[in-house]
Design an enzyme around this catalytic site. Structure first.
Site, mmCIF file in Angstrom:
data_model
loop_
_atom_site.group_PDB
_atom_site.id
_atom_site.type_symbol
_atom_site.label_atom_id
_atom_site.label_comp_id
_atom_site.label_asym_id
_atom_site.label_seq_id
_atom_site.Cartn_x
_atom_site.Cartn_y
_atom_site.Cartn_z
ATOM 1 N N ASP A 1 -1.896 10.556 -2.717
ATOM 2 C CA ASP A 1 -2.196 9.494 -3.687
ATOM 3 C C ASP A 1 -2.413 10.030 -5.090
ATOM 4 O OD1 ASP A 1 -2.986 8.291 -0.972
ATOM 5 O OD2 ASP A 1 -2.776 6.606 -2.361
ATOM 6 N N ARG B 1 0.852 -1.188 0.000
ATOM 7 C CA ARG B 1 0.000 0.000 0.000
ATOM 8 C C ARG B 1 0.890 1.241 0.000
ATOM 9 N NH1 ARG B 1 1.683 1.908 3.941
ATOM 10 N NH2 ARG B 1 0.482 3.803 3.599
ATOM 11 N N GLY B 2 0.232 2.397 -0.166
ATOM 12 C CA GLY B 2 0.994 3.628 -0.323
ATOM 13 C C GLY B 2 1.220 3.822 -1.818
ATOM 14 N N ALA B 3 0.920 5.040 -2.311
ATOM 15 C CA ALA B 3 0.869 5.253 -3.757
ATOM 16 C C ALA B 3 2.122 4.792 -4.517
ATOM 17 C CB ALA B 3 0.557 6.723 -4.027
ATOM 18 N N GLN C 1 -3.123 2.878 9.723
ATOM 19 C CA GLN C 1 -1.782 2.889 9.140
ATOM 20 C C GLN C 1 -0.808 3.710 9.989
ATOM 21 O OE1 GLN C 1 -4.593 3.223 7.428
ATOM 22 N NE2 GLN C 1 -4.434 2.524 5.314
ATOM 23 N N ASN D 1 -5.426 12.372 -0.228
ATOM 24 C CA ASN D 1 -4.631 11.544 0.687
ATOM 25 C C ASN D 1 -5.608 10.813 1.607
ATOM 26 O OD1 ASN D 1 -2.005 10.655 1.567
ATOM 27 N ND2 ASN D 1 -2.335 11.816 3.447
ATOM 28 N N LYS D 2 -5.059 9.982 2.456
ATOM 29 C CA LYS D 2 -5.873 9.147 3.351
ATOM 30 C C LYS D 2 -6.974 9.960 4.039
ATOM 31 C CE LYS D 2 -5.716 5.658 3.822
ATOM 32 N NZ LYS D 2 -6.676 4.855 3.017
ATOM 33 N N ARG E 1 -7.188 -0.771 -7.215
ATOM 34 C CA ARG E 1 -7.508 0.408 -6.392
ATOM 35 C C ARG E 1 -7.609 1.631 -7.309
ATOM 36 N NH1 ARG E 1 -4.380 1.235 -0.892
ATOM 37 N NH2 ARG E 1 -6.365 2.207 -0.368
HETATM 38 O O1 MRU Z 1 -4.850 3.213 1.764
HETATM 39 P P1 MRU Z 1 -3.378 3.431 1.800
HETATM 40 O O2 MRU Z 1 -2.728 2.919 3.045
HETATM 41 O O3 MRU Z 1 -2.691 2.940 0.551
HETATM 42 O O4 MRU Z 1 -3.222 5.019 1.807
HETATM 43 C C1 MRU Z 1 -1.923 5.558 1.764
HETATM 44 C C2 MRU Z 1 -1.872 7.022 1.871
HETATM 45 O O5 MRU Z 1 -2.863 7.702 1.960
HETATM 46 C C3 MRU Z 1 -0.495 7.631 1.781
HETATM 47 O O6 MRU Z 1 -0.430 8.810 2.524
HETATM 48 C C4 MRU Z 1 -0.170 7.945 0.313
HETATM 49 O O7 MRU Z 1 -0.361 6.830 -0.494
HETATM 50 C C5 MRU Z 1 1.215 8.414 0.147
HETATM 51 S S1 MRU Z 1 2.405 7.158 0.424
HETATM 52 C C6 MRU Z 1 3.930 7.798 0.141
#
Ligand code: MRU
Length: 349
Positions: free
Chosen positions: A240, A49-51, A199, A250-251, A92
């Site tokens: 993201d 996970r994470g972009a 997270q 973002n999240k 996703r």
């Molecule tokens: O749902 P997730 O855990 O993939 O969400 C991640 C985030 O929102 C991060 O802040 C974003 O992807 C940046 S990661 C460098």
């Protein structure tokens, strides 16, 4: 990160090795993907996970999906590649890095269309590793640029996990913290737990503690109080997808945090690689927001916390308006007070 979140093990017939992030911090376990279905599932369920990490996984997943394809000409090969791309693209919707990586793999195939198919497969393999390598380098640069914005003796707040776990390298928001810490500028980091999937609590506090950083965990609804107490010098988060205007998805909860930061005159920074910009999208309202299972809200780590049958709304992301962002930090430099003109100058310049 001393332990890579995602890497490739072996050569052309090898496999992707990923930390299963759903098990952290209790267990540090790896999963190995040697087919596209495994990679799709890992992205969908947030094992990876994470972009930026999702982008790397998508590139490796593309190679895994076409490695054993046996056809006679490029057109048929490319049709298969498109099928793999479309399939991985359903994992996703919000992180644009996923689609950016898939497009990059398609362009690579097109660029070598006159080569034998086995050679094209080799180029695709190399491209996936190149995407991983570039991400490592860009996270280092993001850290270096971002650290220039952090004053000595700072206490920083962060949200979700935008660390090494979310990228091929040091992270984005956390890369800024690591670089500033190396320069002796960071005293302490407040980490918001980040409901529903925690997270912040599970991943960011684990990652920062591994790096020897002084971490204080808070529930998301404590952020305003902590800022009112004047404990925070800067908020740094990842993203993201960033629209041309500088609006950044973002999240879920990041938008609220940006309002709280604005109210308390705390600078709010977004750190992200150029691959997170979606210049086809003018404004944040055009960013697709993923909705996830109600179970993520009604259960916490396997325990039911709400009555069975309750209605649930579970958007996984929200959009931080550009006017709430003091600066966007990238590997190409910093865009202060982002707007369309400044974002375009940096990204396309
Ligand atoms: O749902 P997730 O855990 O993939 O969400 C991640 C985030 O929102 C991060 O802040 C974003 O992807 C940046 S990661 C460098």
């Amino acid at each position: 990160m001393s332990i890579p979140t995602i890497e490739w093990e072996g050569g052309l017939d090898g496999k992707a090795k990923l930390i299963d992030q759903t098990l952290l911090p209790g267990e540090l376990k790896f999963i190995y993907c040697d087919n596209k279905e495994c990679m799709w599932e890992a992205i969908k369920t947030l094992r990876v996970r994470g972009a930026p990490a999702i982008g790397i996984a998508a590139a490796m997943g593309t190679y895994l999906g076409i490695r054993d394809v046996s056809v006679n000409n490029f057109n048929d090969f490319f049709l298969k590649l498109k099928e793999v791309s479309s399939y991985l693209g359903t994992a996703r919707p919000t992180a644009v890095n996923l689609f950016w990586a898939l497009e990059r793999m398609e362009h690579t195939a097109q660029a070598f269309r006159t080569e034998p198919l086995d050679t094209i497969k080799e180029f695709l393999f190399e491209e996936a590793l190149e995407i991983l390598g570039e991400d490592r380098d860009s996270s280092k640069k993001i850290g270096e640029y971002g650290a220039t914005l952090i004053p000595k003796g700072s206490t920083i707040m962060t949200y979700c996990n935008a660390g090494g776990l979310a990228t091929g390298g040091y992270g984005t928001a956390l890369a800024v913290i690591y670089a500033a810490k190396e320069q002796g500028k960071v005293n302490r980091v407040f980490v918001c737990e980040t409901r529903p999937l925690l997270q912040g609590a599970r991943l960011t506090s684990w990652e920062l503690m591994q790096a020897g950083i002084d971490v204080t965990l808070i529930c998301d609804n404590m952020a305003a109080h902590v800022m009112a107490e004047k404990k925070i010098d800067a908020v740094v988060v990842g993203s993201d997808r960033i629209a041309a205007s500088g609006d950044a998805a973002n999240k879920i909860g990041s938008y609220g945090l940006s309002i709280i930061a604005k109210e308390h005159k705390v600078p709010f920074y977004v750190a992200a690689p150029i691959s997170t910009f979606d210049m086809k999208i003018e404004k944040g309202s055009e960013i697709p927001i993923e909705e996830r299972s109600p179970d993520e809200v009604t259960f916490i780590t396997g325990h039911r916390i709400a009555p069975e049958g309750v209605k649930v709304y579970n958007p996984a992301f929200d959009v931080i308006p550009a006017e709430n962002i003091r600066a966007i930090i990238t590997e190409k430099g910093i865009v202060k007070e982002p707007n369309t003109e400044r974002v375009k100058k940096l990204v396309e310049g």
